[in-house]
Design a protein around this motif. Structure first.
Motif, PDB file in Angstrom:
ATOM      1  N   MET A 282      56.295  46.629  38.206  1.00  0.00           N
ATOM      2  CA  MET A 282      55.397  45.522  38.399  1.00  0.00           C
ATOM      3  C   MET A 282      54.762  45.691  39.775  1.00  0.00           C
ATOM      4  N   THR A 283      53.431  45.520  39.801  1.00  0.00           N
ATOM      5  CA  THR A 283      52.676  45.667  41.037  1.00  0.00           C
ATOM      6  C   THR A 283      51.981  44.357  41.359  1.00  0.00           C
ATOM      7  N   GLU A 284      52.076  43.932  42.611  1.00  0.00           N
ATOM      8  CA  GLU A 284      51.395  42.710  43.034  1.00  0.00           C
ATOM      9  C   GLU A 284      49.983  43.054  43.492  1.00  0.00           C
ATOM     10  N   ASN A 285      49.037  42.225  43.134  1.00  0.00           N
ATOM     11  CA  ASN A 285      47.628  42.438  43.472  1.00  0.00           C
ATOM     12  C   ASN A 285      47.217  41.491  44.600  1.00  0.00           C
ATOM     13  N   ASP A 286      46.398  41.987  45.516  1.00  0.00           N
ATOM     14  CA  ASP A 286      45.821  41.108  46.542  1.00  0.00           C
ATOM     15  C   ASP A 286      44.313  41.326  46.665  1.00  0.00           C
ATOM     16  N   ASP A 287      43.707  41.872  45.624  1.00  0.00           N
ATOM     17  CA  ASP A 287      42.275  42.175  45.598  1.00  0.00           C
ATOM     18  C   ASP A 287      41.556  41.121  44.749  1.00  0.00           C
ATOM     19  N   LEU A 288      40.612  40.384  45.332  1.00  0.00           N
ATOM     20  CA  LEU A 288      39.875  39.346  44.608  1.00  0.00           C
ATOM     21  C   LEU A 288      38.973  39.898  43.508  1.00  0.00           C
ATOM     22  N   ASN A 289      38.772  41.217  43.462  1.00  0.00           N
ATOM     23  CA  ASN A 289      37.966  41.826  42.410  1.00  0.00           C
ATOM     24  C   ASN A 289      38.752  42.025  41.115  1.00  0.00           C
ATOM     25  N   ARG A 290      40.056  41.849  41.171  1.00  0.00           N
ATOM     26  CA  ARG A 290      40.900  41.977  39.979  1.00  0.00           C
ATOM     27  C   ARG A 290      41.362  40.587  39.563  1.00  0.00           C
ATOM     28  N   PRO A 291      41.444  40.335  38.253  1.00  0.00           N
ATOM     29  CA  PRO A 291      41.709  38.969  37.784  1.00  0.00           C
ATOM     30  C   PRO A 291      43.171  38.522  37.804  1.00  0.00           C
ATOM     31  N   TYR A 292      44.094  39.396  38.166  1.00  0.00           N
ATOM     32  CA  TYR A 292      45.512  39.072  38.024  1.00  0.00           C
ATOM     33  C   TYR A 292      46.244  39.058  39.364  1.00  0.00           C
ATOM     34  N   ASP A 293      47.425  38.394  39.345  1.00  0.00           N
ATOM     35  CA  ASP A 293      48.328  38.407  40.498  1.00  0.00           C
ATOM     36  C   ASP A 293      49.317  39.563  40.389  1.00  0.00           C
TER      37      ASP A 293
ATOM     38  N   LEU B  50      33.529  39.964  36.349  1.00  0.00           N
ATOM     39  CA  LEU B  50      34.229  38.744  36.738  1.00  0.00           C
ATOM     40  C   LEU B  50      35.230  39.024  37.858  1.00  0.00           C
ATOM     41  N   LYS B  51      35.454  38.038  38.696  1.00  0.00           N
ATOM     42  CA  LYS B  51      36.380  38.145  39.834  1.00  0.00           C
ATOM     43  C   LYS B  51      37.601  37.266  39.587  1.00  0.00           C
ATOM     44  N   TYR B  52      38.543  37.308  40.484  1.00  0.00           N
ATOM     45  CA  TYR B  52      39.809  36.585  40.368  1.00  0.00           C
ATOM     46  C   TYR B  52      39.613  35.104  40.029  1.00  0.00           C
ATOM     47  N   ASN B  53      38.733  34.441  40.722  1.00  0.00           N
ATOM     48  CA  ASN B  53      38.536  32.999  40.533  1.00  0.00           C
ATOM     49  C   ASN B  53      37.736  32.643  39.278  1.00  0.00           C
ATOM     50  N   ASP B  54      37.276  33.630  38.527  1.00  0.00           N
ATOM     51  CA  ASP B  54      36.550  33.388  37.283  1.00  0.00           C
ATOM     52  C   ASP B  54      37.496  33.272  36.081  1.00  0.00           C
ATOM     53  N   PHE B  55      38.811  33.277  36.335  1.00  0.00           N
ATOM     54  CA  PHE B  55      39.813  33.237  35.272  1.00  0.00           C
ATOM     55  C   PHE B  55      40.728  32.033  35.437  1.00  0.00           C
ATOM     56  N   LYS B  56      41.201  31.514  34.309  1.00  0.00           N
ATOM     57  CA  LYS B  56      42.155  30.397  34.310  1.00  0.00           C
ATOM     58  C   LYS B  56      43.444  30.851  33.635  1.00  0.00           C
ATOM     59  N   ILE B  57      44.546  30.268  34.056  1.00  0.00           N
ATOM     60  CA  ILE B  57      45.842  30.582  33.460  1.00  0.00           C
ATOM     61  C   ILE B  57      45.932  29.925  32.085  1.00  0.00           C
ATOM     62  N   THR B  58      46.417  30.686  31.107  1.00  0.00           N
ATOM     63  CA  THR B  58      46.606  30.205  29.736  1.00  0.00           C
ATOM     64  C   THR B  58      47.991  30.644  29.277  1.00  0.00           C
ATOM     65  N   ASP B  59      48.257  30.521  28.009  1.00  0.00           N
ATOM     66  CA  ASP B  59      49.497  31.030  27.430  1.00  0.00           C
ATOM     67  C   ASP B  59      49.363  32.524  27.170  1.00  0.00           C
ATOM     68  N   PHE B  60      50.462  33.139  26.779  1.00  0.00           N
ATOM     69  CA  PHE B  60      50.469  34.548  26.386  1.00  0.00           C
ATOM     70  C   PHE B  60      49.414  34.792  25.312  1.00  0.00           C
ATOM     71  N   GLY B  61      48.746  35.936  25.396  1.00  0.00           N
ATOM     72  CA  GLY B  61      47.821  36.346  24.351  1.00  0.00           C
ATOM     73  C   GLY B  61      47.584  37.845  24.400  1.00  0.00           C
ATOM     74  N   TRP B  62      47.541  38.468  23.219  1.00  0.00           N
ATOM     75  CA  TRP B  62      47.167  39.879  23.139  1.00  0.00           C
ATOM     76  C   TRP B  62      45.684  39.971  23.480  1.00  0.00           C
ATOM     77  N   ARG B  63      45.270  40.980  24.241  1.00  0.00           N
ATOM     78  CA  ARG B  63      43.878  41.133  24.671  1.00  0.00           C
ATOM     79  C   ARG B  63      43.378  42.515  24.269  1.00  0.00           C
ATOM     80  N   LYS B  64      42.947  42.629  23.012  1.00  0.00           N
ATOM     81  CA  LYS B  64      42.498  43.922  22.486  1.00  0.00           C
ATOM     82  C   LYS B  64      41.298  44.467  23.246  1.00  0.00           C
ATOM     83  N   TYR B  65      40.496  43.587  23.830  1.00  0.00           N
ATOM     84  CA  TYR B  65      39.321  44.060  24.557  1.00  0.00           C
ATOM     85  C   TYR B  65      39.690  44.819  25.834  1.00  0.00           C
TER      86      TYR B  65
END
Length: 172
Positions: free
Chosen positions: A1-12, A148-163
């Motif tokens: 597991m890797t922690e992210n600190d880049d606002l260009n990536r959507p995840y923590d 899209l950047k980090y702040n363009d995403f909202k937390i939701t439940d688990f979901g498969w992301r085929k895209y």
């Protein structure tokens, strides 16, 4: 597991659950294809592969939901991520493949929508569209998603992301 600190990536956090099988660095999909093509198991192969894929998906989903439960306020991306060079000694022609992607976040809003199956387009839009148009819409979604950047995403439940599943090659 890797922690992210880049606002260009959507995840923590990014979880890479490398699915290559040692000692031959063979993938799960390759092992399943080999089993399907086996003369010894031709009568049960399809059933075996379907069962194995379901067990793997169930395991990954259970693991993902457990991680999400332990980090409820964090955006998490999990995927089978593999990269290699076509010419490793020269470090040329990088290949990147991502599979079995899941997240607990989604874009807040997008102009384009991803549908997993072409028939979903006609159901949602109300007309029969040809596969070329469907692929064009998917490509528009991929391009928009990439911007899209980090702040363009909202937390939701688990979901498969085929895209997020794809194969890229960088021929340089």
């Amino acid at each position: 597991m890797t922690e992210n600190d880049d606002l260009n990536r959507p995840y923590d956090f990014f979880i890479d659950f490398n699915m290559s099988l040692t000692p031959y660095n063979m993938s799960f999909e390759a092992a399943m294809t080999e089993h399907l093509n086996s003369i010894k198991h031709q009568d049960t192969a399809k059933e075996d592969v379907t069962k194995a894929k379901k067990q793997l998906n169930d395991y990954i989903e259970t693991m993902a939901k457990d991680v999400i439960g332990k980090l409820p306020n964090k955006k998490i991306l999990g995927q089978d991520y593999n990269s290699w060079y076509r010419y490793p000694n020269l470090k040329m022609d990088l290949r990147i493949e991502t599979k079995m992607s899941w997240t607990n976040y989604e874009p807040i809003s997008t102009k384009h929508v991803w549908f997993d199956k072409p028939e979903d387009y006609s159901k949602n839009i109300g007309v029969n569209m040809d596969p070329a148009y469907n692929e064009l819409e998917r490509n528009k979604y991929r391009r928009e998603y990439a911007l899209l950047k980090y702040n363009d995403f909202k937390i939701t439940d688990f979901g498969w992301r085929k895209y997020l599943d794809e194969f890229k090659s960088f021929d340089y």
